[in-house]
Enzyme design. Structure first.
Site, PDB file in Angstrom:
ATOM      1  N   TYR A 148       9.212   1.376   3.927  1.00  0.00           N
ATOM      2  CA  TYR A 148       7.830   0.955   3.706  1.00  0.00           C
ATOM      3  C   TYR A 148       7.123   0.903   5.059  1.00  0.00           C
ATOM      4  O   TYR A 148       7.692   0.412   6.040  1.00  0.00           O
ATOM      5  CB  TYR A 148       7.801  -0.435   3.057  1.00  0.00           C
ATOM      6  CG  TYR A 148       6.416  -1.009   2.853  1.00  0.00           C
ATOM      7  CD1 TYR A 148       5.530  -0.434   1.954  1.00  0.00           C
ATOM      8  CD2 TYR A 148       6.003  -2.147   3.545  1.00  0.00           C
ATOM      9  CE1 TYR A 148       4.259  -0.965   1.758  1.00  0.00           C
ATOM     10  CE2 TYR A 148       4.735  -2.688   3.351  1.00  0.00           C
ATOM     11  CZ  TYR A 148       3.868  -2.090   2.456  1.00  0.00           C
ATOM     12  OH  TYR A 148       2.617  -2.627   2.262  1.00  0.00           O
ATOM     13  N   ASP A 243       9.205   2.493  12.975  1.00  0.00           N
ATOM     14  CA  ASP A 243       8.433   1.368  12.444  1.00  0.00           C
ATOM     15  C   ASP A 243       9.313   0.127  12.564  1.00  0.00           C
ATOM     16  O   ASP A 243      10.204  -0.096  11.754  1.00  0.00           O
ATOM     17  CB  ASP A 243       8.035   1.635  10.990  1.00  0.00           C
ATOM     18  CG  ASP A 243       7.213   0.499  10.405  1.00  0.00           C
ATOM     19  OD1 ASP A 243       7.195  -0.594  11.006  1.00  0.00           O
ATOM     20  OD2 ASP A 243       6.609   0.699   9.334  1.00  0.00           O
ATOM     21  N   LYS A 271       4.534  -8.559  12.194  1.00  0.00           N
ATOM     22  CA  LYS A 271       5.332  -9.746  11.846  1.00  0.00           C
ATOM     23  C   LYS A 271       5.622 -10.653  13.053  1.00  0.00           C
ATOM     24  O   LYS A 271       4.726 -11.358  13.493  1.00  0.00           O
ATOM     25  CB  LYS A 271       6.585  -9.309  11.083  1.00  0.00           C
ATOM     26  CG  LYS A 271       6.177  -8.579   9.780  1.00  0.00           C
ATOM     27  CD  LYS A 271       7.229  -8.481   8.710  1.00  0.00           C
ATOM     28  CE  LYS A 271       6.589  -8.053   7.392  1.00  0.00           C
ATOM     29  NZ  LYS A 271       6.699  -6.652   7.048  1.00  0.00           N
TER      30      LYS A 271
HETATM   31  C1  LIG Z   1       5.608  -5.616   6.609  1.00  0.00           C
HETATM   32  C2  LIG Z   1       5.742  -4.197   7.027  1.00  0.00           C
HETATM   33  C3  LIG Z   1       4.634  -3.361   7.226  1.00  0.00           C
HETATM   34  C4  LIG Z   1       3.235  -3.793   6.885  1.00  0.00           C
HETATM   35  O1  LIG Z   1       2.837  -4.886   7.643  1.00  0.00           O
HETATM   36  P1  LIG Z   1       1.597  -5.787   7.097  1.00  0.00           P
HETATM   37  O2  LIG Z   1       1.374  -6.756   8.207  1.00  0.00           O
HETATM   38  O3  LIG Z   1       2.081  -6.395   5.821  1.00  0.00           O
HETATM   39  O4  LIG Z   1       0.453  -4.875   6.894  1.00  0.00           O
HETATM   40  C5  LIG Z   1       4.845  -2.107   7.746  1.00  0.00           C
HETATM   41  N1  LIG Z   1       6.071  -1.666   8.037  1.00  0.00           N
HETATM   42  C6  LIG Z   1       7.161  -2.426   7.848  1.00  0.00           C
HETATM   43  C7  LIG Z   1       8.502  -1.898   8.228  1.00  0.00           C
HETATM   44  C8  LIG Z   1       7.038  -3.706   7.323  1.00  0.00           C
HETATM   45  O5  LIG Z   1       8.118  -4.446   7.104  1.00  0.00           O
END
Ligand SMILES: *Cc1c(COP(=O)(O)O)cnc(C)c1O
Length: 434
Positions: A148, A243, A271
């Site tokens: 994701y 990511d 995060k």
């Molecule tokens: C949480 C997450 C996102 C999105 O971050 P948001 O602050 O919710 O927009 C993107 N990539 C990864 C791997 C994530 O865990």
């Protein structure tokens, strides 16, 4: 011991919320749809503990889905944020706190040389993709099924049917024309990647991956797979995007890049980086980042980007993470929770395992030794998770309400918390398997 949860205040708040927000929530996974029941409305948190609107207390392993590596209301974060707040929340000018957080990160992260702050993980991944397209002059991107990267159009794409690698949008409202620019591959499959880069030679800008995929179970990759992905990207002139919105500052200050010693071309953060406030960032070499406006032609901006209150929270939190032994201690704590629960499940012969990388853990209702791909997760196993989740709430343990989501141990969890929680998990497992 189990108690029946008092939920009337949460239920009333949820009734009201449903008249205000679609589904009563401002982010879908909060809605408890996959475990049933109404969501609990939280009133406050302190350390590893949270209290809901009915006064129920829980040991929290959701930790706001990852940001709260120090637990709730850590004194260093509260103090720094409060002091900053009193001087104004945003100026639309540069501030010294951006320098402070930028330098704190870059001087302790050998895989990043320049950084740009944004306000969410979604924005970070979306901007990193645009940057990669701008740098390479290519349009197509590769992502992996089970990873994701936030909800930008190009990234809300899932594998097409059959062997097709051309993606199809995983959300209404994403034009198929956009989805076609995203190629979706299975994780842990080098042949699929080789075939795809051969088919779309010189058209692929970037391979985006969660190096520790943690949004669809915890799909721990073979480090050799990641190294080969790096090698193929270099050979093909494709940028590699890690990511690290979850794994960054979580499995070590340098995240998965540091853990596996792999240099990606672009990194996305979120995060933990914001200490519980909305911050994201993307980072790369000076040469790559020069392409971003105002020095380069790739446009990206933000009214509240790098705002001082959020920067202050990030500085306070990441400073704690940099203290000697921080990650070793976190790893030990996570083992203290996980090991006795896995031992209990083995002794009872349950088809259950907990996968863990540092302080990230995932409950798998499976006998498999490795789960590396999303299609290895049996959707029927989620029925066990729902029972376990309910039994844990009754025993004062809070997990995110989906069996596909991971849990997090924070530095605020004490040995007593972890011992109590492990006991609750073993009892709840007995309930789920009864
Ligand atoms: C949480 C997450 C996102 C999105 O971050 P948001 O602050 O919710 O927009 C993107 N990539 C990864 C791997 C994530 O865990």
């Amino acid at each position: 011991m189990a108690t029946t949860l008092q939920r009337s205040s949460s239920a009333a708040l949820f009734d009201k919320a449903q008249t205000l927000f679609p589904g009563g929530v401002n982010s879908p996974v909060r809605a408890f749809q996959s475990v049933g029941g109404t969501p609990l409305f939280m009133d406050r948190g302190q350390g590893a503990h949270i209290w809901d609107a009915d006064g129920n207390e829980f040991i929290d392993f959701c930790c706001s889905w990852g940001p709260l590596i120090l637990g709730h209301a850590h004194p260093a974060v509260v103090e720094r944020v409060s002091a900053t707040l009193a001087n104004g929340t945003s100026f639309g000018t540069p501030t010294r706190l951006e320098n402070e957080l930028g330098e704190l990160i870059l001087s302790n992260h050998q895989y990043a040389d320049r950084i740009r702050f944004v306000s969410s993980g979604t924005e970070a991944a979306m901007s990193a993709i645009r940057l990669a397209r701008g740098v390479t002059g290519r349009d197509k991107i590769i992502k992996f099924d089970g990873c994701y990267h936030g909800h930008a159009d190009a990234l809300l794409v899932k594998a097409g049917s059959g062997l097709a690698t051309l993606g199809t949008s995983s959300s209404a409202g994403v034009p198929e024309a956009y989805a076609r620019e995203t190629l979706v591959l299975p994780l842990n499959d080098l042949d699929a990647l080789e075939q795809c880069v051969a088919t779309y030679k010189d058209q692929i800008a970037v391979v985006a991956i969660e190096p520790i995929p943690a949004n669809n179970g915890l799909l721990i990759q073979d480090p050799d797979f990641l190294r080969e992905v790096r090698r193929i990207c270099t050979r093909e002139g494709i940028l590699l995007l890690f990511d690290e919105v979850i794994s960054g500052f979580r499995v070590g200050f340098e995240g998965a890049a540091g853990l596996y010693d792999i240099q990606p071309d672009v990194l996305a953060f979120g995060k933990i980086i914001g200490g519980g406030l909305p911050v994201g960032a993307y980072a790369a070499s000076e040469e790559v980042m020069r392409h971003i406006a105002p020095t380069g032609p790739v446009y990206q901006a933000g009214t509240l980007s790098g705002n001082p209150v959020a920067m202050a929270a990030g500085v306070a939190q990441l400073s704690e993470c940099l203290k000697p032994g921080f990650y070793e201690d976190l790893d030990r704590k996570a083992a203290r929770l996980v090991d006795p629960v896995v031992a209990h499940a083995q002794a009872k012969g349950y088809s259950f395992n907990i996968f863990r990388r540092g302080s990230i853990f995932w409950l798998a209702f499976s006998d498999a030794v490795h789960i590396r791909r999303s299609d290895q997760i049996d959707p029927d196993s989620m029925a066990y998770f729902s029972k376990l989740h309910a039994a844990l709430l009754e025993r004062g343990v809070y997990l995110g309400p989906s069996g596909y989501e991971v849990g997090f141990v924070s530095a605020a969890h004490t040995d007593a918390d972890l011992g109590r929680a492990a006991q609750a998990f073993t009892e709840a497992l007995d309930v789920a398997f009864a």
